[in-house]
Design a protein around this motif. Structure first.
Motif, PDB file in Angstrom:
ATOM      1  N   MET A 272       0.844  -1.192   0.000  1.00  0.00           N
ATOM      2  CA  MET A 272       0.000   0.000   0.000  1.00  0.00           C
ATOM      3  C   MET A 272       0.889   1.254   0.000  1.00  0.00           C
ATOM      4  O   MET A 272       2.025   1.223   0.453  1.00  0.00           O
ATOM      5  CB  MET A 272      -0.914   0.009   1.225  1.00  0.00           C
ATOM      6  N   PHE A 273       0.340   2.364  -0.485  1.00  0.00           N
ATOM      7  CA  PHE A 273       1.107   3.602  -0.536  1.00  0.00           C
ATOM      8  C   PHE A 273       0.901   4.372   0.759  1.00  0.00           C
ATOM      9  O   PHE A 273      -0.233   4.737   1.100  1.00  0.00           O
ATOM     10  CB  PHE A 273       0.671   4.455  -1.716  1.00  0.00           C
ATOM     11  N   PRO A 274       1.977   4.635   1.525  1.00  0.00           N
ATOM     12  CA  PRO A 274       1.835   5.293   2.824  1.00  0.00           C
ATOM     13  C   PRO A 274       2.105   6.804   2.771  1.00  0.00           C
ATOM     14  O   PRO A 274       2.976   7.264   2.040  1.00  0.00           O
ATOM     15  CB  PRO A 274       2.925   4.605   3.651  1.00  0.00           C
ATOM     16  N   THR A 275       1.344   7.543   3.536  1.00  0.00           N
ATOM     17  CA  THR A 275       1.622   8.957   3.772  1.00  0.00           C
ATOM     18  C   THR A 275       1.318   9.248   5.235  1.00  0.00           C
ATOM     19  O   THR A 275       0.716   8.421   5.930  1.00  0.00           O
ATOM     20  CB  THR A 275       0.760   9.878   2.870  1.00  0.00           C
ATOM     21  N   ILE A 276       1.729  10.410   5.695  1.00  0.00           N
ATOM     22  CA  ILE A 276       1.438  10.831   7.065  1.00  0.00           C
ATOM     23  C   ILE A 276       0.455  11.988   7.018  1.00  0.00           C
ATOM     24  O   ILE A 276       0.706  12.990   6.334  1.00  0.00           O
ATOM     25  CB  ILE A 276       2.722  11.265   7.810  1.00  0.00           C
ATOM     26  N   THR A 277      -0.643  11.871   7.721  1.00  0.00           N
ATOM     27  CA  THR A 277      -1.672  12.908   7.745  1.00  0.00           C
ATOM     28  C   THR A 277      -2.008  13.245   9.188  1.00  0.00           C
ATOM     29  O   THR A 277      -2.604  12.427   9.896  1.00  0.00           O
ATOM     30  CB  THR A 277      -2.944  12.431   7.019  1.00  0.00           C
ATOM     31  N   HIS A 278      -1.601  14.423   9.647  1.00  0.00           N
ATOM     32  CA  HIS A 278      -1.877  14.875  11.015  1.00  0.00           C
ATOM     33  C   HIS A 278      -1.476  13.819  12.052  1.00  0.00           C
ATOM     34  O   HIS A 278      -2.233  13.538  12.993  1.00  0.00           O
ATOM     35  CB  HIS A 278      -3.355  15.235  11.174  1.00  0.00           C
ATOM     36  N   GLY A 279      -0.318  13.242  11.862  1.00  0.00           N
ATOM     37  CA  GLY A 279       0.206  12.285  12.825  1.00  0.00           C
ATOM     38  C   GLY A 279      -0.258  10.857  12.619  1.00  0.00           C
ATOM     39  O   GLY A 279       0.261   9.940  13.259  1.00  0.00           O
ATOM     40  N   ALA A 280      -1.233  10.640  11.737  1.00  0.00           N
ATOM     41  CA  ALA A 280      -1.716   9.291  11.448  1.00  0.00           C
ATOM     42  C   ALA A 280      -1.086   8.793  10.155  1.00  0.00           C
ATOM     43  O   ALA A 280      -0.739   9.580   9.269  1.00  0.00           O
ATOM     44  CB  ALA A 280      -3.237   9.285  11.319  1.00  0.00           C
ATOM     45  N   VAL A 281      -0.948   7.485  10.039  1.00  0.00           N
ATOM     46  CA  VAL A 281      -0.440   6.887   8.811  1.00  0.00           C
ATOM     47  C   VAL A 281      -1.625   6.568   7.905  1.00  0.00           C
ATOM     48  O   VAL A 281      -2.586   5.912   8.325  1.00  0.00           O
ATOM     49  CB  VAL A 281       0.351   5.596   9.103  1.00  0.00           C
ATOM     50  N   ARG A 282      -1.558   7.065   6.680  1.00  0.00           N
ATOM     51  CA  ARG A 282      -2.591   6.773   5.685  1.00  0.00           C
ATOM     52  C   ARG A 282      -2.055   5.692   4.746  1.00  0.00           C
ATOM     53  O   ARG A 282      -0.943   5.822   4.214  1.00  0.00           O
ATOM     54  CB  ARG A 282      -2.947   8.019   4.874  1.00  0.00           C
ATOM     55  N   LEU A 283      -2.823   4.643   4.529  1.00  0.00           N
ATOM     56  CA  LEU A 283      -2.485   3.595   3.577  1.00  0.00           C
ATOM     57  C   LEU A 283      -3.499   3.622   2.445  1.00  0.00           C
ATOM     58  O   LEU A 283      -4.706   3.551   2.683  1.00  0.00           O
ATOM     59  CB  LEU A 283      -2.500   2.219   4.243  1.00  0.00           C
ATOM     60  N   ARG A 284      -3.003   3.750   1.221  1.00  0.00           N
ATOM     61  CA  ARG A 284      -3.880   3.797   0.052  1.00  0.00           C
ATOM     62  C   ARG A 284      -3.524   2.642  -0.870  1.00  0.00           C
ATOM     63  O   ARG A 284      -2.349   2.379  -1.135  1.00  0.00           O
ATOM     64  CB  ARG A 284      -3.726   5.128  -0.678  1.00  0.00           C
ATOM     65  N   VAL A 285      -4.539   1.959  -1.400  1.00  0.00           N
ATOM     66  CA  VAL A 285      -4.308   0.813  -2.269  1.00  0.00           C
ATOM     67  C   VAL A 285      -3.587   1.218  -3.546  1.00  0.00           C
ATOM     68  O   VAL A 285      -2.624   0.586  -3.964  1.00  0.00           O
ATOM     69  CB  VAL A 285      -5.637   0.103  -2.603  1.00  0.00           C
ATOM     70  N   ASP A 286      -4.038   2.299  -4.183  1.00  0.00           N
ATOM     71  CA  ASP A 286      -3.466   2.746  -5.453  1.00  0.00           C
ATOM     72  C   ASP A 286      -2.908   4.145  -5.281  1.00  0.00           C
ATOM     73  O   ASP A 286      -3.652   5.103  -5.061  1.00  0.00           O
ATOM     74  CB  ASP A 286      -4.537   2.729  -6.543  1.00  0.00           C
ATOM     75  N   ALA A 287      -1.592   4.280  -5.408  1.00  0.00           N
ATOM     76  CA  ALA A 287      -0.950   5.578  -5.218  1.00  0.00           C
ATOM     77  C   ALA A 287      -1.436   6.625  -6.206  1.00  0.00           C
ATOM     78  O   ALA A 287      -1.437   7.824  -5.906  1.00  0.00           O
ATOM     79  CB  ALA A 287       0.572   5.428  -5.346  1.00  0.00           C
ATOM     80  N   MET A 288      -1.871   6.184  -7.389  1.00  0.00           N
ATOM     81  CA  MET A 288      -2.254   7.115  -8.444  1.00  0.00           C
ATOM     82  C   MET A 288      -3.731   7.492  -8.412  1.00  0.00           C
ATOM     83  O   MET A 288      -4.169   8.326  -9.188  1.00  0.00           O
ATOM     84  CB  MET A 288      -1.930   6.503  -9.812  1.00  0.00           C
ATOM     85  N   ASP A 289      -4.501   6.871  -7.528  1.00  0.00           N
ATOM     86  CA  ASP A 289      -5.955   7.087  -7.506  1.00  0.00           C
ATOM     87  C   ASP A 289      -6.395   7.534  -6.118  1.00  0.00           C
ATOM     88  O   ASP A 289      -6.410   6.751  -5.170  1.00  0.00           O
ATOM     89  CB  ASP A 289      -6.668   5.789  -7.899  1.00  0.00           C
ATOM     90  N   SER A 290      -6.769   8.796  -5.992  1.00  0.00           N
ATOM     91  CA  SER A 290      -7.151   9.348  -4.694  1.00  0.00           C
ATOM     92  C   SER A 290      -8.453   8.758  -4.165  1.00  0.00           C
ATOM     93  O   SER A 290      -8.773   8.898  -2.990  1.00  0.00           O
ATOM     94  CB  SER A 290      -7.298  10.873  -4.792  1.00  0.00           C
ATOM     95  N   THR A 291      -9.225   8.079  -5.029  1.00  0.00           N
ATOM     96  CA  THR A 291     -10.495   7.497  -4.599  1.00  0.00           C
ATOM     97  C   THR A 291     -10.373   6.017  -4.260  1.00  0.00           C
ATOM     98  O   THR A 291     -11.358   5.381  -3.891  1.00  0.00           O
ATOM     99  CB  THR A 291     -11.578   7.676  -5.686  1.00  0.00           C
ATOM    100  N   SER A 292      -9.181   5.434  -4.414  1.00  0.00           N
ATOM    101  CA  SER A 292      -9.025   4.015  -4.114  1.00  0.00           C
ATOM    102  C   SER A 292      -9.138   3.788  -2.607  1.00  0.00           C
ATOM    103  O   SER A 292      -9.015   4.719  -1.805  1.00  0.00           O
ATOM    104  CB  SER A 292      -7.683   3.493  -4.636  1.00  0.00           C
ATOM    105  N   ARG A 293      -9.362   2.543  -2.191  1.00  0.00           N
ATOM    106  CA  ARG A 293      -9.560   2.227  -0.787  1.00  0.00           C
ATOM    107  C   ARG A 293      -8.373   2.704   0.046  1.00  0.00           C
ATOM    108  O   ARG A 293      -7.217   2.527  -0.330  1.00  0.00           O
ATOM    109  CB  ARG A 293      -9.776   0.727  -0.608  1.00  0.00           C
ATOM    110  N   GLN A 294      -8.690   3.271   1.211  1.00  0.00           N
ATOM    111  CA  GLN A 294      -7.632   3.787   2.075  1.00  0.00           C
ATOM    112  C   GLN A 294      -8.105   3.849   3.521  1.00  0.00           C
ATOM    113  O   GLN A 294      -9.300   3.918   3.792  1.00  0.00           O
ATOM    114  CB  GLN A 294      -7.170   5.163   1.613  1.00  0.00           C
ATOM    115  N   VAL A 295      -7.127   3.801   4.430  1.00  0.00           N
ATOM    116  CA  VAL A 295      -7.425   3.890   5.857  1.00  0.00           C
ATOM    117  C   VAL A 295      -6.424   4.828   6.519  1.00  0.00           C
ATOM    118  O   VAL A 295      -5.316   5.047   6.016  1.00  0.00           O
ATOM    119  CB  VAL A 295      -7.340   2.505   6.547  1.00  0.00           C
ATOM    120  N   LEU A 296      -6.838   5.376   7.653  1.00  0.00           N
ATOM    121  CA  LEU A 296      -5.951   6.140   8.516  1.00  0.00           C
ATOM    122  C   LEU A 296      -5.736   5.335   9.794  1.00  0.00           C
ATOM    123  O   LEU A 296      -6.685   4.772  10.339  1.00  0.00           O
ATOM    124  CB  LEU A 296      -6.565   7.506   8.862  1.00  0.00           C
TER     125      LEU A 296
END
Length: 219
Positions: free
Chosen positions: A155-179
């Motif tokens: 999964m593609f990871p980023t940091i958002t306000h101290g939480a780790v965001r995992l996104r299934v598709d790095a190129m698609d902002s609407t793909s499944r993701q969790v914080l």
């Protein structure tokens, strides 16, 4: 467009905006930049290797070229030559390898992340960056735990306000993701992003990986 920019970009002003100027320059050079017919002052071009955007600098004549994916935007070079710019954009869209791009267009600065994007491996590069960045030291424990899982590390990871965001598709902002937020080593909070009515849910340490796998693999 402010008066200062008019002095720096007379060709852009004469064309009626950055979009029309790029389309005219591309037509003269018989190349296809993909600039939309309706683009005027804001230029953003969708490609298979991210979104290219062009922004004129205000302090000097420079067209700043950036590439972006959801949550990321980084500059890959700048030039004052509009013709050279449109040729580079067209070559990028056509899929020219990054080493050839860098050789042909000396103004382009293609770093390791750009290379990972070309290889279709942005996730691995991003994990390496986050796990080595002191700025994200507070998230290292959680990042290491997530990365250790063979499914979550894809999964593609980023940091958002101290939480780790995992996104299934790095190129698609609407793909499944969790914080995921680490409350303590024994307790986490998880939010399924984009799911109607979803709220932060407490998850004990022992159930974290299974919870995330289930949320990200749902159809």
């Amino acid at each position: 467009m402010d008066p200062h920019r008019k002095d720096l970009y007379p060709d852009v002003t004469a064309s009626g905006g950055l979009g029309p100027a790029m389309r005219e320059a591309a037509q003269l050079r018989e190349c296809d930049t993909g600039v939309a017919p309706w683009a005027v002052d804001v230029v953003c071009i969708e490609t298979t290797r991210g979104y290219l955007s062009v922004r004129p600098a205000t302090e000097e004549r420079l067209f700043r070229l950036s590439v972006g994916i959801p949550d990321f935007d980084w500059e890959i070079g700048s030039t004052g030559d509009l013709g050279l710019l449109v040729e580079a954009v067209a070559a990028w869209r056509e899929g020219m390898p990054f080493d050839e791009l860098a050789e042909r267009f000396g103004f382009m600065e293609l770093d390791a992340f750009a290379g990972a994007l070309e290889r279709g491996e942005p996730a691995s590069s991003q994990w390496a960056e986050l796990l080595s960045a002191d700025f994200h030291r507070r998230q290292w424990n959680l990042l290491r735990r997530l990365h250790a899982d063979e499914v979550l590390r894809d999964m593609f990871p980023t940091i958002t306000h101290g939480a780790v965001r995992l996104r299934v598709d790095a190129m698609d902002s609407t793909s499944r993701q969790v914080l995921v937020y680490e409350v303590s080593r024994e307790l986490y909070e998880v939010l399924r992003v984009g799911v109607p009515g979803a709220a932060w849910t407490e998850v004990p340490s022992g159930g974290l990986i299974a919870c995330l796998r289930a949320a990200l693999n749902e159809e």
